[in-house]
Design a protein around this motif. Structure first.
Motif, PDB file in Angstrom:
ATOM      1  N   SER A 279       6.990   6.299   4.124  1.00 36.51           N
ATOM      2  CA  SER A 279       5.643   6.879   4.184  1.00 36.51           C
ATOM      3  C   SER A 279       5.470   7.928   3.084  1.00 36.51           C
ATOM      4  O   SER A 279       4.423   8.008   2.445  1.00 36.51           O
ATOM      5  CB  SER A 279       5.360   7.386   5.603  1.00 36.51           C
ATOM      6  OG  SER A 279       5.160   8.749   5.639  1.00 36.51           O
ATOM      7  N   ASN A 280       6.503   8.705   2.802  1.00 40.47           N
ATOM      8  CA  ASN A 280       6.421   9.677   1.700  1.00 40.47           C
ATOM      9  C   ASN A 280       6.205   8.979   0.356  1.00 40.47           C
ATOM     10  O   ASN A 280       5.427   9.459  -0.475  1.00 40.47           O
ATOM     11  CB  ASN A 280       7.709  10.510   1.634  1.00 40.47           C
ATOM     12  CG  ASN A 280       7.712  11.640   2.645  1.00 40.47           C
ATOM     13  OD1 ASN A 280       6.718  11.923   3.294  1.00 40.47           O
ATOM     14  ND2 ASN A 280       8.856  12.279   2.785  1.00 40.47           N
TER      15      ASN A 280
ATOM     16  N   HIS B 251       2.813  10.245  -0.959  1.00 32.68           N
ATOM     17  CA  HIS B 251       2.993  11.261  -2.008  1.00 32.68           C
ATOM     18  C   HIS B 251       3.375  10.632  -3.353  1.00 32.68           C
ATOM     19  O   HIS B 251       2.823  11.003  -4.384  1.00 32.68           O
ATOM     20  CB  HIS B 251       4.074  12.262  -1.609  1.00 32.68           C
ATOM     21  CG  HIS B 251       3.848  12.892  -0.278  1.00 32.68           C
ATOM     22  ND1 HIS B 251       2.758  13.677  -0.010  1.00 32.68           N
ATOM     23  CD2 HIS B 251       4.566  12.836   0.883  1.00 32.68           C
ATOM     24  CE1 HIS B 251       2.821  14.093   1.253  1.00 32.68           C
ATOM     25  NE2 HIS B 251       3.903  13.594   1.826  1.00 32.68           N
TER      26      HIS B 251
ATOM     27  N   GLY C 221       8.633  15.652   7.524  1.00 29.36           N
ATOM     28  CA  GLY C 221       9.312  14.377   7.256  1.00 29.36           C
ATOM     29  C   GLY C 221      10.788  14.533   6.900  1.00 29.36           C
ATOM     30  O   GLY C 221      11.653  13.880   7.488  1.00 29.36           O
TER      31      GLY C 221
ATOM     32  N   GLU D 240       9.841   7.629   7.651  1.00 28.38           N
ATOM     33  CA  GLU D 240       9.445   8.888   6.989  1.00 28.38           C
ATOM     34  C   GLU D 240       9.623   8.783   5.478  1.00 28.38           C
ATOM     35  O   GLU D 240       8.746   9.216   4.717  1.00 28.38           O
ATOM     36  CB  GLU D 240      10.266  10.068   7.531  1.00 28.38           C
ATOM     37  CG  GLU D 240       9.944  10.443   8.973  1.00 28.38           C
ATOM     38  CD  GLU D 240       8.528  10.974   9.165  1.00 28.38           C
ATOM     39  OE1 GLU D 240       7.920  11.487   8.208  1.00 28.38           O
ATOM     40  OE2 GLU D 240       8.024  10.862  10.294  1.00 28.38           O
TER      41      GLU D 240
END
Ligand SMILES: Nc1ncnc2c1ncn2[C@@H]1O[C@H](COP(=O)(O)OP(=O)(O)OP(=O)(O)O)[C@@H](O)[C@H]1O
Ligand SMILES: [Mg+2]
Length: 146
Positions: free
Chosen positions: A50-51, A55, A111, A47
């Motif tokens: 992936s952020n 982002h 997340g 998580e």
């Protein structure tokens, strides 16, 4: 007491999410975690990475992510995932369940909530334009009992 320090740096590409997850799991494996603890560690790391990819760097892959791992007191795993991407304007809001800045709604905004439920401590440091560092600390239940 802290020991066994490991740092890896990799490009912010989606395929490296699985790589970071496998590194964290293999690091944790030496501390004899339960299968459940291992799954929780892998999921929380996924998580955070992936952020950073989605982002932090807006899926452009133009930047790097660092993952630092260490062991605290022989039974806690410290994992710090750092990016130098766009940063978070309002950390408190970002960490609220179901909050997401992605408008296409393919993201559930869960997340941080997943990270908080799967590891014991989650610390987020971030500054707009500078990047984000997410520190995850997992306490392992060293006594599996017989
Ligand atoms: N590394 C980061 N850099 C910049 N912004 C971030 C970063 N990590 C999280 N954020 C911000 O925090 C919000 C919440 O993150 P969270 O992981 O909880 O949800 P999400 O990524 O939007 O959705 P999901 O994780 O459920 O797919 C994101 O929408 C984003 O705005
Ligand atoms: Mg997310």
């Amino acid at each position: 007491m802290e020991s066994n320090f490991v740092t890896i740096e990799f490009e912010a590409l989606p395929q490296n999410q699985g790589f970071a997850r496998a590194i964290a799991a293999s690091y944790a494996a030496s501390l004899d975690p339960t299968m459940e603890e291992l799954t929780e560690i892998k999921t929380a790391v996924s998580e955070a990475v992936s952020n950073a990819v989605i982002h932090g760097y807006g899926r452009k892959g133009t930047g790097t992510i660092t993952m630092e791992l260490k062991t605290i007191d022989g039974d806690k795993i410290y994992m710090k995932i750092t990016d130098h991407g766009k940063g978070i304007e309002d950390i408190k809001r970002a960490m609220e369940p179901m909050f997401s800045t992605e408008e296409d709604r393919e993201m559930s905004g869960m997340g941080f909530t997943v990270m908080e439920s799967f590891v014991d401590k989650v610390f987020v440091e971030s500054a707009p334009g500078e990047g984000t560092a997410v520190t995850l600390i997992k306490y392992l239940d060293v006594y599996h009992g017989v």
